[in-house]
Write a protein that holds these residues in place. Sequence first.
Motif, PDB file in Angstrom:
ATOM      1  N   VAL A 135       0.851  -1.194   0.000  1.00  0.00           N
ATOM      2  CA  VAL A 135       0.000   0.000   0.000  1.00  0.00           C
ATOM      3  C   VAL A 135       0.884   1.240   0.000  1.00  0.00           C
ATOM      4  CG1 VAL A 135      -1.758   1.305   1.252  1.00  0.00           C
ATOM      5  CG2 VAL A 135      -1.856  -1.204   1.190  1.00  0.00           C
ATOM      6  N   LEU A 136       0.666   2.130  -0.964  1.00  0.00           N
ATOM      7  CA  LEU A 136       1.494   3.322  -1.120  1.00  0.00           C
ATOM      8  C   LEU A 136       1.379   4.254   0.079  1.00  0.00           C
ATOM      9  CD1 LEU A 136       3.280   5.186  -2.904  1.00  0.00           C
ATOM     10  CD2 LEU A 136       1.142   6.133  -3.838  1.00  0.00           C
ATOM     11  N   LEU A 137       2.545   4.686   0.593  1.00  0.00           N
ATOM     12  CA  LEU A 137       2.596   5.661   1.684  1.00  0.00           C
ATOM     13  C   LEU A 137       3.176   6.998   1.223  1.00  0.00           C
ATOM     14  CD1 LEU A 137       3.831   3.365   4.609  1.00  0.00           C
ATOM     15  CD2 LEU A 137       1.489   4.124   4.126  1.00  0.00           C
ATOM     16  N   ASN A 138       4.300   6.968   0.512  1.00  0.00           N
ATOM     17  CA  ASN A 138       4.912   8.203   0.014  1.00  0.00           C
ATOM     18  C   ASN A 138       5.961   7.860  -1.035  1.00  0.00           C
ATOM     19  OD1 ASN A 138       7.655   7.901   1.329  1.00  0.00           O
ATOM     20  ND2 ASN A 138       6.374   7.976   3.178  1.00  0.00           N
ATOM     21  N   LYS A 139       6.555   8.899  -1.630  1.00  0.00           N
ATOM     22  CA  LYS A 139       7.581   8.728  -2.658  1.00  0.00           C
ATOM     23  C   LYS A 139       8.944   9.259  -2.187  1.00  0.00           C
ATOM     24  CE  LYS A 139       4.385   8.919  -6.597  1.00  0.00           C
ATOM     25  NZ  LYS A 139       4.713   7.590  -7.149  1.00  0.00           N
TER      26      LYS A 139
END
Length: 368
Positions: free
Chosen positions: A206-210
């Motif tokens: 699950v994407l949190l940040n870049k």
Amino acid sequence: MRDSWAAIKPVVRPNGGYQRIPPKIGGALFLMMAVTLVYLILPDHQRTAPSDGHPNYPLVSGKRTSDGVTFRIATVSDLDQRSKVDGDKNSWVSYLKLGQLTLLNTGKVIVEFEDQAERLVGHISEKGRAIELSELVLFNHRLYTVDDRTGIVYEIDSQHNLVPWVILRNGNGHLPEAFKAEWMAVKDGDLYVGGLGKDWTTGDGVLLNKNPKWVKIISPNGAVRHENWTLRYEALQAAAGIRWPGYIIHESAVWSKIHRRWYFLPRRSSNERYNEKEDERRGTNLMISCRDDFTDIQVSHLGDLNPTHGFSSFKFVPGTHDEVIVALKSEEFGETLASYIVAFNINGRKLMPEKKFAEAKFEGLEFL
């Protein structure tokens, strides 16, 4: 070249005579031409191409023998949670393993490591972890490493002390947590420090940040610039045929001053969503290169794929005009930890098969 020769042509006087070159200038010209001639007649192995951030790379020239040329090398460990020193709540440890690499006249490569390793002890932690060193690089006449837990760039001095130099924070540099640094490269007189190049996600993708897609650029005096490489990393990923939620994890990169290209040997890649457990079997045999502006991206495969082995560091062998690469591979699979070293040319021809040298994770490699 025409302009250079014009600068040393004799000057015709108005009366038809010639003006003699002053003795000091003539001597300097003679010395310059003699040095150039000696360089041109040296075997390729004895010519050392200077690094961008170090005019004498490596620090000690290779030793020439009848069989080839031998260089001193070093590799550094990332022991993860095992880096904590037992019985000392304020100390963490890594190991600097020394050895030698011989480039034979046949083009093959031999690597031998010393049995003993030097202890590197540090005392600055973040959330109870520290000295998980992920790379080695010569820069500005010094040997540096970086802790991927605290974001601290350390100088390793001649007594094997870890001397803190720069602290790198995550993302754009204005975030409270440390930058998880994974690779270091010298380019145009600056030190580039990169992260995973992958979106930061939960253990099930699950994407949190870049934030790991930022790169830090450090000047010789320690000033830090922060560049967002999101589009650049995504261009590399697209060239390799990988789209979100797939990913590439980068732990090694080198800028070639000779080829004027970036070279990346990724640790892991997948067209599937990130999964912490399955990621252990997503090692790569990819080599990706591109121009400075991340165009002309070229993707190739280096030998057979072992899914539990992935690249963690590499360097061009000095004197080979950036044609020969020596690389480390790490294995983290279940309870298995191991490090391997391998050599090949940039066209993928293997010059030394994978050789296991430690039952621990070593993630930095440099010529000394």
